[in-house]
Design a protein around this motif. Structure first.
Motif, mmCIF file in Angstrom:
data_model
loop_
_atom_site.group_PDB
_atom_site.id
_atom_site.type_symbol
_atom_site.label_atom_id
_atom_site.label_comp_id
_atom_site.label_asym_id
_atom_site.label_seq_id
_atom_site.Cartn_x
_atom_site.Cartn_y
_atom_site.Cartn_z
ATOM 1 N N UNK A 1 0.730 -1.584 0.213
ATOM 2 C CA UNK A 1 -0.077 -0.169 -0.245
ATOM 3 C C UNK A 1 0.928 1.296 0.057
ATOM 4 N N UNK A 2 2.116 0.876 0.139
ATOM 5 C CA UNK A 2 2.765 2.306 0.652
ATOM 6 C C UNK A 2 4.422 2.201 0.093
ATOM 7 N N UNK A 3 5.006 3.479 0.050
ATOM 8 C CA UNK A 3 6.305 3.208 -0.286
ATOM 9 C C UNK A 3 6.656 3.634 0.890
ATOM 10 N N UNK A 4 7.957 3.919 1.508
ATOM 11 C CA UNK A 4 8.356 4.495 3.299
ATOM 12 C C UNK A 4 9.400 5.730 2.405
ATOM 13 N N UNK A 5 9.494 6.411 2.641
ATOM 14 C CA UNK A 5 10.312 7.455 2.731
ATOM 15 C C UNK A 5 10.851 8.212 3.947
ATOM 16 N N UNK A 6 10.878 7.159 4.976
ATOM 17 C CA UNK A 6 11.738 7.401 6.040
ATOM 18 C C UNK A 6 11.117 6.720 6.800
ATOM 19 N N UNK A 7 11.709 5.754 7.410
ATOM 20 C CA UNK A 7 11.639 4.335 7.424
ATOM 21 C C UNK A 7 12.630 2.852 7.545
ATOM 22 N N UNK A 8 11.834 1.887 7.962
ATOM 23 C CA UNK A 8 11.572 0.996 7.600
ATOM 24 C C UNK A 8 10.940 -0.025 6.928
ATOM 25 N N UNK A 9 9.651 -0.461 6.936
ATOM 26 C CA UNK A 9 9.200 -1.287 6.963
ATOM 27 C C UNK A 9 8.935 -1.657 6.669
ATOM 28 N N UNK A 10 8.678 -3.079 5.623
ATOM 29 C CA UNK A 10 8.305 -4.623 5.532
ATOM 30 C C UNK A 10 9.502 -4.796 5.387
ATOM 31 N N UNK A 11 9.437 -4.818 3.976
ATOM 32 C CA UNK A 11 11.128 -4.545 3.031
ATOM 33 C C UNK A 11 12.254 -3.800 3.255
ATOM 34 N N UNK A 12 12.146 -2.253 4.044
ATOM 35 C CA UNK A 12 12.886 -1.430 3.141
ATOM 36 C C UNK A 12 12.279 -0.177 2.436
#
Length: 439
Positions: free
Chosen positions: A397-408
């Motif tokens: 659902x999302x691109x990570x702009x800051x952080x790690x998330x599920x796969x970086x």
């Protein structure tokens, strides 16, 4: 409501114990205390709530923005608000204790470990006050709490050495019973390992409540307590029902989140680890917590089968961190035992010996989803000891702009109308209003 921020010189200096002692001392003096916590923590507030008898407010300028910070503070009730800081006073690149104190224009009571110092405690406090000028921040270090300080000559030496204009607020005596056990994700929760009342009473006796109240003040630019979403509150007959997991495995929900849900929906709590089935509902919220400690109970819970069926039929389901883990295919503990979970999301989760992510997070929606429209951003935080191995065709659902998330690079596994993220969000982000709008 007047307030004061208890900021530490570093992590581990004893801010939580000092905060609990301040709450107890003020309440013993006849004042109703509203506790609060700077930063995104769920665990310290559980200790606050046990002592104060009311939920602790979360104050985080990254999660909420400055207006949201004021609104959440204004939702509190009582005569005085005691805010526990996070890490050291100035630590944290996007949301420090100093940033919260400055945004609310509240004074800081600096908690200093005095176990091996006396005049040096005063020098430390002076340095923390002067540092605010150096970095051009309006942070008022107004007083000092001497943590682990003895009475008599030790206490007198600290008090007499403090610079002009800095108030001595009392001491917390050394006491091994004041230590709170730790585990991964932080301290034990307040109802699991509470500070003994007799030790807390002794700690409270060393604080000067009248001086705490003297330096406390009302925040500048106070906002109305209500946040977004009230204008769209449905009539009673139209209210959707949201099932919210609340038990030993799902413990990390902000009070403001539950308040927002109750403003616009009927909240139906249920306890998956106790064998509760999913109650009749229009949507499901699984907050974070410790599913890894209760994986066997969850694997045998009828609620997970019910959630799997509801998700397949298109019911909106939102899981955050621990909720994501419960929505996955499997969960493998650090002991190597693998347990079947709800299977609503194409991932296998494995616990690790050390944390895999700890940060404030910003996400940008890749497509329209349950908590944000395409292109919108959400802010939150992540702190987890697990990794997720996702299917090659999984949708995010999302691109990570800051952080790690599920796969970086990505966060938010999505299937049908089920969303699982490692990111925890605050209702000021708008995510829960979007979730409720979709019910």
């Amino acid at each position: 409501m007047k307030g004061v921020v208890l900021g530490g010189v570093a992590s581990g200096v004893g801010k939580t114990v000092a905060t609990l002692a301040a709450i107890r001392a003020l309440e013993d003096a006849g004042y109703a205390v509203q506790p609060a916590k700077a930063g995104p923590d769920f665990i310290d507030p559980s200790h606050h709530a046990r002592v104060a008898g009311r939920p602790s407010r979360t104050l985080d300028s990254w999660l909420q923005g400055e207006d949201g910070l004021h609104r959440n503070y204004a939702r509190g009730e009582g005569d005085v608000c005691v805010v526990e800081g996070v890490m050291g006073l100035y630590d944290g690149d996007v949301s420090s204790t100093a940033a919260v104190a400055e945004a609310l224009d509240l004074p800081v009571a600096l908690v200093v470990d005095a176990s091996a110092g006396m005049e040096s405690v005063a020098a430390t406090a002076l340095g923390f006050r002067a540092y605010a000028d150096r970095i051009d921040r309006d942070v008022d270090v107004a007083g000092v709490i001497a943590q682990r300080a003895h009475g008599g000559r030790h206490e007198d030496g600290i008090r007499e050495a403090l610079p002009e204009g800095m108030t001595y607020l009392g001491r917390i005596p050394p006491n091994d019973d004041l230590a709170v056990p730790e585990r991964h994700l932080g301290l034990h929760m307040g109802d699991e390992s509470p500070v003994p009342d007799d030790a807390l009473d002794a700690a409270a006796e060393g604080l000067r409540t009248e001086r705490l109240l003297d330096i406390a003040r009302k925040p500048a630019g106070a906002a109305e307590p209500n946040g977004t979403g009230e204008a769209n509150e449905p009539t009673v007959g139209d209210r959707p029902r949201v099932a919210v997991a609340r038990d030993e495995a799902f413990r990390f929900a902000y009070p403001a989140t539950v308040e927002r849900l109750r403003e616009r929906a009927t909240v139906e709590p249920f306890a998956p680890t106790a064998g509760d089935p999913l109650p009749p509902c229009d949507g499901v919220y699984l907050p974070g917590g410790y599913p890894e400690l209760h994986a066997a109970e969850l694997a045998g819970s009828p609620a997970l089968d019910d959630i799997s069926d509801a998700a397949a039929e298109g019911m909106p389901v939102l899981g955050e961190c621990g909720g994501l883990m419960a929505l996955a295919e499997t969960l493998t503990t650090v002991d190597g035992e693998t347990h079947a979970m709800a299977g609503a999301l194409p991932a296998d989760v494995r616990m690790c010996d050390r944390y895999q992510a700890l940060d404030h997070v910003e996400l940008r929606a890749r497509r329209d989803g349950p908590t944000a429209a395409a292109g919108e951003t959400l802010r939150g935080h992540e702190f987890h000891y697990s990794t997720a191995d996702v299917a090659s065709d999984a949708r995010f659902a999302f691109d990570v702009e800051r952080g790690t998330g599920i796969d970086g690079d990505r966060d938010g596994l999505i299937e049908h109308r089920t969303l699982g993220t490692y990111c925890h969000v605050h209702p000021e982000s708008g995510a829960f209003d979007a979730f409720l709008d979709g019910l």
